[in-house]
Design an enzyme around this catalytic site. Sequence first.
Site, mmCIF file in Angstrom:
data_model
loop_
_atom_site.group_PDB
_atom_site.id
_atom_site.type_symbol
_atom_site.label_atom_id
_atom_site.label_comp_id
_atom_site.label_asym_id
_atom_site.label_seq_id
_atom_site.Cartn_x
_atom_site.Cartn_y
_atom_site.Cartn_z
ATOM 1 N N LEU A 1 -10.512 11.300 -29.901
ATOM 2 C CA LEU A 1 -10.166 9.935 -29.574
ATOM 3 C C LEU A 1 -10.309 9.116 -30.671
ATOM 4 C CD1 LEU A 1 -13.250 10.107 -26.767
ATOM 5 C CD2 LEU A 1 -10.893 10.995 -26.497
ATOM 6 N N CYS A 2 -9.785 7.914 -30.385
ATOM 7 C CA CYS A 2 -10.149 6.668 -31.287
ATOM 8 C C CYS A 2 -9.310 6.941 -32.752
ATOM 9 C CB CYS A 2 -11.522 6.525 -31.599
ATOM 10 S SG CYS A 2 -11.877 5.033 -32.462
ATOM 11 N N ILE A 3 -9.985 7.186 -33.842
ATOM 12 C CA ILE A 3 -9.505 7.534 -35.090
ATOM 13 C C ILE A 3 -9.695 9.014 -35.395
ATOM 14 C CG2 ILE A 3 -11.677 7.498 -36.376
ATOM 15 C CD1 ILE A 3 -8.594 6.083 -37.697
ATOM 16 N N THR B 1 -6.051 10.295 -27.369
ATOM 17 C CA THR B 1 -6.097 9.016 -26.730
ATOM 18 C C THR B 1 -6.615 7.797 -27.729
ATOM 19 O OG1 THR B 1 -6.292 7.714 -24.550
ATOM 20 C CG2 THR B 1 -8.334 8.845 -25.686
#
Lengths: 215, 215
Positions: free
Chosen positions: A135-137, A189
């Site tokens: 997720l994210c970074i 995502t």
Amino acid sequence: MSKKFAVVLSGSGVYDGAEIHEATLSLLAIDKQGAKYQCFAPDIEQHHVINHITGDEMSETRNVLVESARIARGNIKPLSDFKAVDYDILLFPGGFGAAKNLSSLAFKGADCSVDPEVEKAIIDMVEHKKPIGALCIAPAVMTCVLKGAMVTIGSDDSTIGTIKAMGGTHQIKAHGEITIDEKYKLVTTPCYMLDSTISQIAEGAENVVETLLEL
Amino acid sequence: MSKKFAVVLSGSGVYDGAEIHEATLSLLAIDKQGAKYQCFAPDIEQHHVINHITGDEMSETRNVLVESARIARGNIKPLSDFKAVDYDILLFPGGFGAAKNLSSLAFKGADCSVDPEVEKAIIDMVEHKKPIGALCIAPAVMTCVLKGAMVTIGSDDSTIGTIKAMGGTHQIKAHGEITIDEKYKLVTTPCYMLDSTISQIAEGAENVVETLLEL
């Protein structure tokens, strides 16, 4: 038999560790979908400690495993104990901890290195043909290990440039949308790499977990 | 007009601060139900810092407001800024922080005192006839301020004894169930005061938030 997730945390707090909402809502998504989880973290010092009000660095040291235990309510294992054969799915929530503690991405960009235990966990899962979520970074960290991986971190130009410089492929995605790399069984995502509400983070975590369970 | 919650945090981590899952899932429940939130915390030192793996006290100090900012992603205000007139609902997630930082309940039981800013926030809401929610151990802190309040913390005999010694009334409740004190407009649920899954915490937070929005 319930599938078992290994969730790798990187501290506790968006600016120097695991992003708390992403981590908590990943655990919720896993439990809601009838799977099990075990949290892990590397037993290393944090790169630094950030005051989450001011953004300033604080003159203290904290341990990634010990701080991650706050999110895991004490039920956490050192990442050195992780064996791919014991788990069905590996999941990395985001937060700067992924880019500062699990890797040096935040400081060295495309020239970053990844913590050896993190790298080994990722490669072992791929060798066992088991899926990985990020997720994210954290998807950018995956492209540092998995050469040519296709991921999403949303739409941030600078990070997309770094991913491409590492040989990765990037898909622009909106809130809750996912990218699937079929070769590596990698599902990603954007979460808080986009300006998001907490409900949108829950949606992203649910979609990643649901897809990982289907792969 | 969306209703506005003030969410009072007590640090970040179950053993010395706000319980992270309860706090995060409270924010999620508020957002999912179309309301807004602002996090607050008192600007005071934590009672102590606990290693969440070993349970041992660590030889350092941390500030309740600064650590709470980890859960709030930096968007937090000192509790001294809170005015009941600006918010519709006041909500206290649990964690030992409620019993160690917001009050001395963990150490003094029925003879505990409550942080003056916390006490003022609670009393101001009651005077404005605005509802208050409390999860986990936080309901016991409410009975210290709101004499004769009826709450639930689940079924823990020792804590029920303390609540009764403070003049409170206790209802035994299971996962996700709530107790409503109509006089004080106080809504409570056990959360991690029962041995719970994270999905059960989400359910408890949702039920409390939904009821608070109806009161």
